[in-house]
Design a protein around this motif. Structure first.
Motif, PDB file in Angstrom:
ATOM      1  N   ASP A   1       0.824  -1.216   0.000  1.00  0.00           N
ATOM      2  CA  ASP A   1       0.000   0.000   0.000  1.00  0.00           C
ATOM      3  C   ASP A   1       0.851   1.257   0.000  1.00  0.00           C
ATOM      4  N   VAL A   2       1.704   1.370  -0.962  1.00  0.00           N
ATOM      5  CA  VAL A   2       2.729   2.411  -0.938  1.00  0.00           C
ATOM      6  C   VAL A   2       2.162   3.815  -0.718  1.00  0.00           C
ATOM      7  N   GLU A   3       1.100   4.161  -1.439  1.00  0.00           N
ATOM      8  CA  GLU A   3       0.580   5.536  -1.334  1.00  0.00           C
ATOM      9  C   GLU A   3       0.030   5.815   0.068  1.00  0.00           C
ATOM     10  N   GLU A   4      -0.736   4.840   0.579  1.00  0.00           N
ATOM     11  CA  GLU A   4      -1.331   4.972   1.897  1.00  0.00           C
ATOM     12  C   GLU A   4      -0.243   5.060   2.978  1.00  0.00           C
ATOM     13  N   ASN A   5       0.750   4.196   2.859  1.00  0.00           N
ATOM     14  CA  ASN A   5       1.828   4.178   3.851  1.00  0.00           C
ATOM     15  C   ASN A   5       2.676   5.431   3.796  1.00  0.00           C
ATOM     16  N   LEU A   6       2.864   5.939   2.602  1.00  0.00           N
ATOM     17  CA  LEU A   6       3.648   7.164   2.453  1.00  0.00           C
ATOM     18  C   LEU A   6       2.996   8.302   3.224  1.00  0.00           C
ATOM     19  N   LYS A   7       1.668   8.386   3.108  1.00  0.00           N
ATOM     20  CA  LYS A   7       0.934   9.436   3.848  1.00  0.00           C
ATOM     21  C   LYS A   7       1.145   9.286   5.345  1.00  0.00           C
ATOM     22  N   LYS A   8       1.054   8.038   5.828  1.00  0.00           N
ATOM     23  CA  LYS A   8       1.225   7.802   7.270  1.00  0.00           C
ATOM     24  C   LYS A   8       2.639   8.148   7.722  1.00  0.00           C
ATOM     25  N   LEU A   9       3.617   7.746   6.930  1.00  0.00           N
ATOM     26  CA  LEU A   9       5.012   8.036   7.302  1.00  0.00           C
ATOM     27  C   LEU A   9       5.254   9.533   7.328  1.00  0.00           C
ATOM     28  N   GLU A  10       4.650  10.229   6.369  1.00  0.00           N
ATOM     29  CA  GLU A  10       4.823  11.688   6.340  1.00  0.00           C
ATOM     30  C   GLU A  10       4.182  12.351   7.552  1.00  0.00           C
ATOM     31  N   SER A  11       3.001  11.861   7.953  1.00  0.00           N
ATOM     32  CA  SER A  11       2.367  12.418   9.162  1.00  0.00           C
ATOM     33  C   SER A  11       3.232  12.168  10.396  1.00  0.00           C
ATOM     34  N   LEU A  12       3.777  10.958  10.482  1.00  0.00           N
ATOM     35  CA  LEU A  12       4.611  10.618  11.645  1.00  0.00           C
ATOM     36  C   LEU A  12       5.872  11.476  11.674  1.00  0.00           C
ATOM     37  N   ALA A  13       6.500  11.616  10.510  1.00  0.00           N
ATOM     38  CA  ALA A  13       7.730  12.413  10.432  1.00  0.00           C
ATOM     39  C   ALA A  13       7.439  13.870  10.771  1.00  0.00           C
ATOM     40  N   LYS A  14       6.286  14.344  10.319  1.00  0.00           N
ATOM     41  CA  LYS A  14       5.900  15.728  10.577  1.00  0.00           C
ATOM     42  C   LYS A  14       5.676  15.963  12.073  1.00  0.00           C
ATOM     43  N   LEU A  15       5.143  14.924  12.699  1.00  0.00           N
ATOM     44  CA  LEU A  15       4.938  14.964  14.154  1.00  0.00           C
ATOM     45  C   LEU A  15       6.284  15.022  14.889  1.00  0.00           C
ATOM     46  N   GLY A  16       7.338  14.494  14.250  1.00  0.00           N
ATOM     47  CA  GLY A  16       8.666  14.487  14.872  1.00  0.00           C
ATOM     48  C   GLY A  16       9.143  13.100  15.257  1.00  0.00           C
ATOM     49  N   VAL A  17       8.303  12.095  14.985  1.00  0.00           N
ATOM     50  CA  VAL A  17       8.668  10.707  15.294  1.00  0.00           C
ATOM     51  C   VAL A  17       9.788  10.264  14.345  1.00  0.00           C
ATOM     52  N   LYS A  18      10.789   9.527  14.867  1.00  0.00           N
ATOM     53  CA  LYS A  18      11.883   9.022  14.039  1.00  0.00           C
ATOM     54  C   LYS A  18      11.504   7.672  13.437  1.00  0.00           C
ATOM     55  N   LEU A  19      11.961   7.438  12.221  1.00  0.00           N
ATOM     56  CA  LEU A  19      11.608   6.215  11.497  1.00  0.00           C
ATOM     57  C   LEU A  19      12.868   5.513  11.016  1.00  0.00           C
ATOM     58  N   SER A  20      12.947   4.202  11.296  1.00  0.00           N
ATOM     59  CA  SER A  20      14.115   3.479  10.793  1.00  0.00           C
ATOM     60  C   SER A  20      13.683   2.239  10.027  1.00  0.00           C
ATOM     61  N   ILE A  21      14.542   1.785   9.139  1.00  0.00           N
ATOM     62  CA  ILE A  21      14.288   0.542   8.407  1.00  0.00           C
ATOM     63  C   ILE A  21      15.102  -0.554   9.064  1.00  0.00           C
ATOM     64  N   ASP A  22      14.375  -1.529   9.608  1.00  0.00           N
ATOM     65  CA  ASP A  22      14.976  -2.643  10.348  1.00  0.00           C
ATOM     66  C   ASP A  22      15.427  -3.728   9.369  1.00  0.00           C
ATOM     67  N   ASP A  23      16.423  -4.491   9.776  1.00  0.00           N
ATOM     68  CA  ASP A  23      16.902  -5.632   8.977  1.00  0.00           C
ATOM     69  C   ASP A  23      17.236  -5.197   7.554  1.00  0.00           C
ATOM     70  N   PHE A  24      17.811  -4.010   7.443  1.00  0.00           N
ATOM     71  CA  PHE A  24      18.036  -3.462   6.110  1.00  0.00           C
ATOM     72  C   PHE A  24      18.909  -4.382   5.269  1.00  0.00           C
ATOM     73  N   GLY A  25      18.472  -4.605   4.041  1.00  0.00           N
ATOM     74  CA  GLY A  25      19.240  -5.433   3.124  1.00  0.00           C
ATOM     75  C   GLY A  25      18.726  -6.850   2.990  1.00  0.00           C
ATOM     76  N   THR A  26      17.804  -7.245   3.879  1.00  0.00           N
ATOM     77  CA  THR A  26      17.318  -8.626   3.823  1.00  0.00           C
ATOM     78  C   THR A  26      15.970  -8.745   3.140  1.00  0.00           C
ATOM     79  N   GLY A  27      15.281  -7.627   2.948  1.00  0.00           N
ATOM     80  CA  GLY A  27      13.942  -7.668   2.357  1.00  0.00           C
ATOM     81  C   GLY A  27      14.010  -7.458   0.861  1.00  0.00           C
TER      82      GLY A  27
END
Ligand code: C2E
Ligand code: MG
Ligand code: MG
Ligand code: MG
Length: 274
Positions: A158-184
């Motif tokens: 759900d890329v478009e939907e998730n992008l909106k959520k991530l943008e709201s979270l980032a705007k709020l100031g919440v930090k976002l990381s990608i876990d297990d990077f490189g394995t997916g």
């Protein structure tokens, strides 16, 4: 000392129940019971800034000691919780407990960031962003004191939907990381589109540093990629001085791993580190 570590790991896993033979329904029921009867706990693994040696944060990791089944590791029950959907209430409990603990530590004057894992199904809940915002508000915790660890699988749905959520979270100031990077799926295009702050290099690439040439190449490339994109980068599963020194030389920002400490209870963390 690598060998010793291996042996103690073995003992740890030996103590764990093999739940592979239990039906999904039985486990789902057991998880719901465990939630109701407060049998889940969070343990906290310190995260260290490589250049200063300071603990800047922790990752909250779920632990379950079932009254009948004994201690069960998250690698065993999380995949089943995701399949049955019980990960949603469990994840909600994790989020609330992690935020409450982070608020407590920060109020006591310890500036710590709390990372916790978020499953795809949990992230997909319509009210996910609102519930994070409400919980931060309830505990009077600054949003930049939490970090959501998302796997690549979360980002590709759900890329478009998730992008909106991530943008709201980032705007709020919440930090976002990608876990297990490189394995997916490692579609690098989302690094460009999504407001991510940090890459977490998967433990499987750290394990055989600095002897395995492929791992050396991959880890070096991930660190360079992160920095070129102005992202922070943390290595997971650091167990030896050699691994730590390699990462330090490569200018990796942060690490977590048994070399410093495994995940421990809140009171143990306070005793040892605060
Ligand atoms: P993860 O998020 O990648 O967490 C890191 C895992 O590596 C943890 O395993 C941690 O104990 C382990 N680890 C850290 N340092 C070392 C090290 O130096 N050596 C070794 N051998 N292992 C190390 P854990 O706690 O068993 O969790 C496994 C996975 O279960 C997590 O991987 C995460 O995907 C999932 N998980 C744990 N807690 C939660 C949760 O609250 N929610 C969700 N959705 N998933 C969770
Ligand atoms: Mg994680
Ligand atoms: Mg990880
Ligand atoms: Mg992992």
């Amino acid at each position: 000392h690598v060998k010793e570590r291996g042996r103690s790991d073995f003992r740890f896993y030996q103590r764990q129940m093999n739940i592979g033979l239990l039906s999904r329904m039985k486990l789902d029921h057991a998880m719901r019971q465990a939630l109701e009867h407060h049998r889940f706990r969070l343990h906290y693994q310190p995260q260290i800034n490589l250049s200063t040696g300071e603990i800047f944060g922790v990752e909250a990791l779920l632990r379950w000691n079932d009254k009948d089944l004994g201690e069960i590791g998250p690698a065993q029950f999380i995949p089943i919780a995701e399949e049955t959907g019980v990960i949603v209430p469990i994840g909600n409990w994790v989020m609330q407990t992690a935020i409450s603990q982070a608020a407590q530590w920060n109020r006591a004057g310890y500036s710590l960031r709390m990372g916790f894992n978020v499953s795809a199904l949990q992230f997909q809940q319509a009210n996910f962003v609102e519930s994070i915002a409400a919980t931060l508000e309830e505990h009077q915790l600054s949003p930049d004191k939490i970090e959501l660890e998302l796997t690549e699988s979360v980002l590709i749905r759900d890329v478009e939907e998730n992008l909106k959520k991530l943008e709201s979270l980032a705007k709020l100031g919440v930090k976002l990381s990608i876990d297990d990077f490189g394995t997916g799926y490692s579609s690098l295009s989302y690094l460009k589109r999504f407001p991510i702050h940090k890459l977490k290099i998967d433990r499987s690439f750290i394990d055989e540093l600095p002897t395995d040439e492929s791992d050396v190449a991959i880890v070096t490339a991930i660190i360079h990629l992160a920095h070129a994109m102005k992202l922070q980068v943390i290595a997971e599963g650091v167990e030896t001085e050699e691994q730590k020194n390699f990462l330090l030389n490569m200018h990796c920002d942060e690490f977590q791993g048994y070399l410093f400490s495994p995940a421990i209870s809140a009171s143990e963390f306070e005793e040892k580190f605060l």
